[in-house]
Motif scaffolding. Structure first.
Motif, PDB file in Angstrom:
ATOM      1  N   ALA A  69       0.821  -1.211   0.000  1.00 16.10           N
ATOM      2  CA  ALA A  69       0.000   0.000   0.000  1.00 16.10           C
ATOM      3  C   ALA A  69       0.858   1.266   0.000  1.00 16.10           C
ATOM      4  O   ALA A  69       0.535   2.236  -0.694  1.00 16.10           O
ATOM      5  N   CYS A  72       1.756   2.678  -3.353  1.00 16.45           N
ATOM      6  CA  CYS A  72       0.643   3.334  -4.041  1.00 16.45           C
ATOM      7  C   CYS A  72       0.387   4.694  -3.396  1.00 16.45           C
ATOM      8  O   CYS A  72       0.192   5.695  -4.082  1.00 16.45           O
ATOM      9  N   HIS A  76      -0.311   8.642  -4.322  1.00 22.63           N
ATOM     10  CA  HIS A  76      -1.747   8.962  -4.232  1.00 22.63           C
ATOM     11  C   HIS A  76      -2.140   9.450  -2.853  1.00 22.63           C
ATOM     12  O   HIS A  76      -3.140   9.017  -2.294  1.00 22.63           O
ATOM     13  N   LEU A  82     -12.364  11.266  -3.442  1.00 22.57           N
ATOM     14  CA  LEU A  82     -12.734   9.995  -2.819  1.00 22.57           C
ATOM     15  C   LEU A  82     -13.285  10.212  -1.416  1.00 22.57           C
ATOM     16  O   LEU A  82     -14.133   9.461  -0.948  1.00 22.57           O
ATOM     17  N   LYS A  85     -17.150  11.312  -0.906  1.00 24.08           N
ATOM     18  CA  LYS A  85     -18.245  10.370  -1.168  1.00 24.08           C
ATOM     19  C   LYS A  85     -18.255   9.322  -0.061  1.00 24.08           C
ATOM     20  O   LYS A  85     -17.258   8.651   0.166  1.00 24.08           O
ATOM     21  N   THR A  88     -16.599   5.882  -0.698  1.00 23.83           N
ATOM     22  CA  THR A  88     -15.153   5.716  -0.892  1.00 23.83           C
ATOM     23  C   THR A  88     -14.326   6.454   0.157  1.00 23.83           C
ATOM     24  O   THR A  88     -13.097   6.482   0.073  1.00 23.83           O
ATOM     25  N   PHE A  90     -13.543   5.572   2.955  1.00 24.91           N
ATOM     26  CA  PHE A  90     -12.637   4.659   3.667  1.00 24.91           C
ATOM     27  C   PHE A  90     -11.193   4.775   3.182  1.00 24.91           C
ATOM     28  O   PHE A  90     -10.265   4.329   3.847  1.00 24.91           O
ATOM     29  N   HIS A  91     -11.000   5.391   2.008  1.00 22.76           N
ATOM     30  CA  HIS A  91      -9.648   5.582   1.485  1.00 22.76           C
ATOM     31  C   HIS A  91      -8.764   6.399   2.436  1.00 22.76           C
ATOM     32  O   HIS A  91      -7.547   6.353   2.320  1.00 22.76           O
ATOM     33  N   CYS A  97      -4.397  -2.038  -0.930  1.00 25.99           N
ATOM     34  CA  CYS A  97      -4.919  -1.512  -2.194  1.00 25.99           C
ATOM     35  C   CYS A  97      -5.229  -2.634  -3.199  1.00 25.99           C
ATOM     36  O   CYS A  97      -6.224  -2.573  -3.922  1.00 25.99           O
ATOM     37  N   CYS A 100      -8.866  -4.560  -4.771  1.00 27.31           N
ATOM     38  CA  CYS A 100      -9.825  -3.649  -5.416  1.00 27.31           C
ATOM     39  C   CYS A 100      -9.166  -2.909  -6.571  1.00 27.31           C
ATOM     40  O   CYS A 100      -9.841  -2.394  -7.444  1.00 27.31           O
ATOM     41  N   ARG A 110     -10.326   0.350 -16.545  1.00 28.14           N
ATOM     42  CA  ARG A 110     -10.005   1.087 -15.323  1.00 28.14           C
ATOM     43  C   ARG A 110      -9.419   0.106 -14.318  1.00 28.14           C
ATOM     44  O   ARG A 110      -9.978  -0.972 -14.132  1.00 28.14           O
ATOM     45  N   THR A 112      -9.731  -0.558 -11.449  1.00 29.65           N
ATOM     46  CA  THR A 112     -10.520  -0.625 -10.223  1.00 29.65           C
ATOM     47  C   THR A 112     -11.602  -1.693 -10.359  1.00 29.65           C
ATOM     48  O   THR A 112     -12.331  -1.708 -11.350  1.00 29.65           O
ATOM     49  N   MET A 114     -14.270  -3.160  -7.560  1.00 31.68           N
ATOM     50  CA  MET A 114     -14.732  -3.153  -6.175  1.00 31.68           C
ATOM     51  C   MET A 114     -14.889  -4.573  -5.653  1.00 31.68           C
ATOM     52  O   MET A 114     -15.508  -5.407  -6.290  1.00 31.68           O
ATOM     53  N   ASP A 115     -14.278  -4.844  -4.500  1.00 34.37           N
ATOM     54  CA  ASP A 115     -14.406  -6.153  -3.870  1.00 34.37           C
ATOM     55  C   ASP A 115     -14.722  -5.959  -2.386  1.00 34.37           C
ATOM     56  O   ASP A 115     -13.842  -5.645  -1.590  1.00 34.37           O
ATOM     57  N   VAL A 118     -12.585  -7.559   0.456  1.00 37.06           N
ATOM     58  CA  VAL A 118     -11.372  -6.920   0.980  1.00 37.06           C
ATOM     59  C   VAL A 118     -11.723  -6.097   2.221  1.00 37.06           C
ATOM     60  O   VAL A 118     -11.003  -6.126   3.220  1.00 37.06           O
ATOM     61  N   LEU A 119     -12.855  -5.400   2.184  1.00 34.70           N
ATOM     62  CA  LEU A 119     -13.289  -4.610   3.339  1.00 34.70           C
ATOM     63  C   LEU A 119     -13.568  -5.526   4.538  1.00 34.70           C
ATOM     64  O   LEU A 119     -13.220  -5.210   5.672  1.00 34.70           O
TER      65      LEU A 119
HETATM   66  C1  HEC Z   1     -12.465  -2.132  -0.875  1.00 32.97           C
HETATM   67  C2  HEC Z   1     -11.962  -1.747  -2.175  1.00 32.97           C
HETATM   68  C3  HEC Z   1     -10.873  -0.696  -2.283  1.00 32.97           C
HETATM   69  C4  HEC Z   1      -9.680  -0.634  -1.606  1.00 32.97           C
HETATM   70  C5  HEC Z   1      -9.165  -1.598  -0.543  1.00 32.97           C
HETATM   71  C6  HEC Z   1      -8.967   0.507  -2.134  1.00 32.97           C
HETATM   72  N1  HEC Z   1      -9.732   1.125  -3.090  1.00 32.97           N
HETATM   73 FE1  HEC Z   1      -9.224   2.779  -4.163  1.00 32.97          FE
HETATM   74  N2  HEC Z   1     -11.061   2.768  -5.064  1.00 32.97           N
HETATM   75  C7  HEC Z   1     -12.019   1.797  -4.899  1.00 32.97           C
HETATM   76  C8  HEC Z   1     -13.159   2.103  -5.745  1.00 32.97           C
HETATM   77  C9  HEC Z   1     -14.433   1.281  -5.882  1.00 32.97           C
HETATM   78  C10 HEC Z   1     -12.834   3.298  -6.430  1.00 32.97           C
HETATM   79  C11 HEC Z   1     -13.674   4.011  -7.494  1.00 32.97           C
HETATM   80  C12 HEC Z   1     -14.508   5.089  -6.879  1.00 32.97           C
HETATM   81  C13 HEC Z   1     -15.344   5.807  -7.897  1.00 32.97           C
HETATM   82  O1  HEC Z   1     -15.274   5.529  -9.087  1.00 32.97           O
HETATM   83  O2  HEC Z   1     -16.077   6.672  -7.472  1.00 32.97           O
HETATM   84  C14 HEC Z   1     -11.499   3.685  -5.971  1.00 32.97           C
HETATM   85  C15 HEC Z   1     -10.813   4.814  -6.428  1.00 32.97           C
HETATM   86  C16 HEC Z   1      -9.485   5.079  -6.154  1.00 32.97           C
HETATM   87  C17 HEC Z   1      -8.727   6.178  -6.729  1.00 32.97           C
HETATM   88  C18 HEC Z   1      -9.266   7.252  -7.641  1.00 32.97           C
HETATM   89  C19 HEC Z   1      -9.449   6.804  -9.023  1.00 32.97           C
HETATM   90  C20 HEC Z   1     -10.080   7.875  -9.874  1.00 32.97           C
HETATM   91  O3  HEC Z   1     -10.632   7.496 -10.896  1.00 32.97           O
HETATM   92  O4  HEC Z   1     -10.048   9.059  -9.513  1.00 32.97           O
HETATM   93  C21 HEC Z   1      -7.452   6.094  -6.248  1.00 32.97           C
HETATM   94  C22 HEC Z   1      -6.288   7.011  -6.578  1.00 32.97           C
HETATM   95  C23 HEC Z   1      -7.431   4.958  -5.344  1.00 32.97           C
HETATM   96  N3  HEC Z   1      -8.687   4.386  -5.297  1.00 32.97           N
HETATM   97  C24 HEC Z   1      -6.310   4.556  -4.657  1.00 32.97           C
HETATM   98  C25 HEC Z   1      -6.308   3.570  -3.690  1.00 32.97           C
HETATM   99  C26 HEC Z   1      -5.149   3.257  -2.876  1.00 32.97           C
HETATM  100  C27 HEC Z   1      -3.816   3.946  -2.972  1.00 32.97           C
HETATM  101  C28 HEC Z   1      -5.538   2.236  -2.038  1.00 32.97           C
HETATM  102  C29 HEC Z   1      -4.716   1.581  -0.943  1.00 32.97           C
HETATM  103  C30 HEC Z   1      -4.109   2.471   0.032  1.00 32.97           C
HETATM  104  C31 HEC Z   1      -6.941   1.909  -2.334  1.00 32.97           C
HETATM  105  N4  HEC Z   1      -7.365   2.746  -3.338  1.00 32.97           N
HETATM  106  C32 HEC Z   1      -7.698   0.914  -1.726  1.00 32.97           C
HETATM  107  C33 HEC Z   1     -11.941   0.700  -4.082  1.00 32.97           C
HETATM  108  C34 HEC Z   1     -10.901   0.411  -3.219  1.00 32.97           C
END
Ligand code: HEC
Ligand code: HEC
Ligand code: HEC
Ligand code: HEC
Ligand code: HEC
Ligand code: HEC
Ligand code: HEC
Length: 231
Positions: A69, A72, A76, A82, A85, A88, A90-91, A97, A100, A110, A112, A114-115, A118-119
């Motif tokens: 993580a 990433c 980021h 994020l 909303k 999302t 929880f980010h 990372c 998902c 894309r 991405t 969604m799973d 993982v949560l």
């Molecule tokens: C449980 C699932 C899940 C986990 C774990 C997760 N993400 Fe995400 N993430 C998503 C989803 C679903 C979206 C798309 C949200 C949307 O389209 O509105 C997203 C969107 C994003 C985006 C933005 C993409 C965009 O189009 O703007 C970034 C950057 C990102 N995540 C980074 C991370 C990073 C770094 C981690 C780990 C620290 C992480 N995510 C962990 C599900 C997850």
């Protein structure tokens, strides 16, 4: 088959297996340097967003550790879109990372997927006793039922799709529409008498009698009138 042909065939298969298995093993455990066969090992093209990291495998793959993580997050840190909303948000403090965020699916996909599992896995690792996911905490804005069906989304929905297999909407002849649907505020204003009753010719209808004026495919589809463009 001639003996020599068979031998070449065996050799060819062994080479292909080795070419896949050896690097994959090395990569799973992490390698220190980018080997020349990296491009071949790479399971697929990077997403277009990450295409600029082509050939820089180490920017995501940490030697001996795999995908972490921190790597990433280094790129980021802030993603305000994020955090605003509920689904999302929880980010802000998620420590994983992969799962998902997939990669190597090609540049038109894309990265991405969604799973919810993982949560659940992350929640189970926490100090709190593992509890079922609180769907509503993330999905209130998506509540199509305007609160009528309560907060226990999971009593009717799976996390895979909002569609419910086998669900058939009540008949258009139902007179109970208002038990499941809320009218817009304009229906409790002058607009209702001045506009809606005029448009439909339903001068006697009360607001709760949605069925007098509405179809079941879209609330913009008005009985006897057709699609009405709403403000
Ligand atoms: C449980 C699932 C899940 C986990 C774990 C997760 N993400 Fe995400 N993430 C998503 C989803 C679903 C979206 C798309 C949200 C949307 O389209 O509105 C997203 C969107 C994003 C985006 C933005 C993409 C965009 O189009 O703007 C970034 C950057 C990102 N995540 C980074 C991370 C990073 C770094 C981690 C780990 C620290 C992480 N995510 C962990 C599900 C997850
Ligand atoms: C070297 C910096 C860097 C690293 C490392 C990196 N990214 Fe990105 N990522 C970017 C840039 C730049 C973009 C494209 C611009 C943007 O959307 O922010 C991007 C885009 C994304 C998107 C949005 C893609 C889309 O179009 O929907 C997600 C999701 C994402 N990264 C997740 C991750 C995850 C998960 C990791 C770790 C496996 C990671 N990134 C590693 C720089 C990086
Ligand atoms: C933007 C980040 C990123 C870059 C850059 C990247 N990868 Fe990956 N790679 C991932 C993620 C994330 C996974 C985990 C699999 C998945 O969920 O899609 C993965 C999985 C893999 C796997 C499957 C084995 C495993 O560890 O799960 C191999 C092999 C691999 N990558 C090789 C490469 C090679 C070779 C390069 C450079 C040409 C590269 N990757 C560049 C993010 C990246
Ligand atoms: C921590 C936040 C969070 C929780 C808790 C959560 N979800 Fe989600 N869910 C997401 C995100 C993020 C997405 C993908 C982006 C979106 O649709 O907003 C998603 C997507 C979905 C989808 C759409 C899937 C698709 O591919 O169309 C369904 C259905 C869903 N969730 C149901 C549930 C149910 C049922 C629960 C409770 C068991 C639940 N979610 C709990 C964050 C969450
Ligand atoms: C009493 C059962 C029930 C409960 C509880 C419930 N729903 Fe539904 N929901 C349904 C039914 C039935 C449908 C229609 C499914 C279909 O068309 O396949 C539906 C449809 C939806 C849809 C639209 C699907 C689409 O694409 O048209 C969303 C979004 C949704 N529900 C979100 C939620 C959320 C969020 C919660 C919790 C706050 C929730 N629901 C609670 C029964 C329920
Ligand atoms: C007297 C006829 C009449 C009755 C009764 C009625 N409506 Fe309407 N409704 C209309 C008309 C006409 C429109 C389109 C013009 C407008 O927006 O006012 C409309 C618009 C709507 C819209 C907005 C559509 C959109 O896309 O924004 C919704 C939602 C709606 N009605 C729901 C209901 C519900 C739910 C009920 C019952 C509780 C109900 N209506 C009762 C005539 C009626
Ligand atoms: C038992 C509950 C129930 C009754 C009774 C009911 N509906 Fe529905 N209706 C739903 C559910 C659940 C959905 C799917 C979720 C959603 O889109 O709101 C739905 C969807 C709709 C939609 C599509 C909404 C959209 O935005 O796509 C319309 C229009 C509609 N119903 C009209 C009616 C009318 C008119 C009546 C009476 C003749 C009626 N419904 C009776 C539960 C009900």
């Amino acid at each position: 088959m001639k003996h020599a042909t068979r031998l070449y065939l065996v050799l060819a298969i062994v080479t292909v297996i080795a070419a896949i298995a050896v690097p994959l093993t090395v990569y799973r455990s992490g390698s220190t340097a980018l080997p020349p066969w990296a491009a071949f090992v790479r399971p697929g093209q990077l997403s277009s967003a990450h295409a600029f990291l082509e050939g820089k495998c180490e920017s995501c793959h940490t030697p001996n550790r795999g995908i972490q993580a921190e790597t990433c997050i280094a790129c980021h840190v802030s993603a305000p879109q994020l955090l605003v909303k509920p689904a999302t948000a929880f980010h802000a403090n998620v420590e994983e990372c992969a799962g998902c965020h997939v990669e190597h699916q090609g540049n038109s996909v894309r990265p991405t997927r969604m799973d919810h599992g993982v949560l659940e896995k992350i929640a189970a690792r926490g100090k709190d006793h593992p509890t079922a996911l609180d769907c509503q905490s993330c999905h209130t804005p998506r509540d199509k039922h305007q609160g009528y069906f309560g907060k226990e989304c999971a009593s009717c929905h799976l996390a895979t799709s909002w569609k419910i297999s086998g669900f058939l909407h009540p008949s258009p002849r139902s007179t109970e529409c208002s038990q499941c649907h809320k009218p817009p505020p304009s229906h409790y204003m002058m607009h209702f008498d001045m506009m809606d009753k005029m448009i439909t010719g339903e001068k006697e209808a009360r607001v709760e009698q949605c069925f007098s004026c509405h179809q079941t495919d879209s609330f913009s589809n008005i009985k006897g009138v057709g699609m009405v463009k709403v403000h």
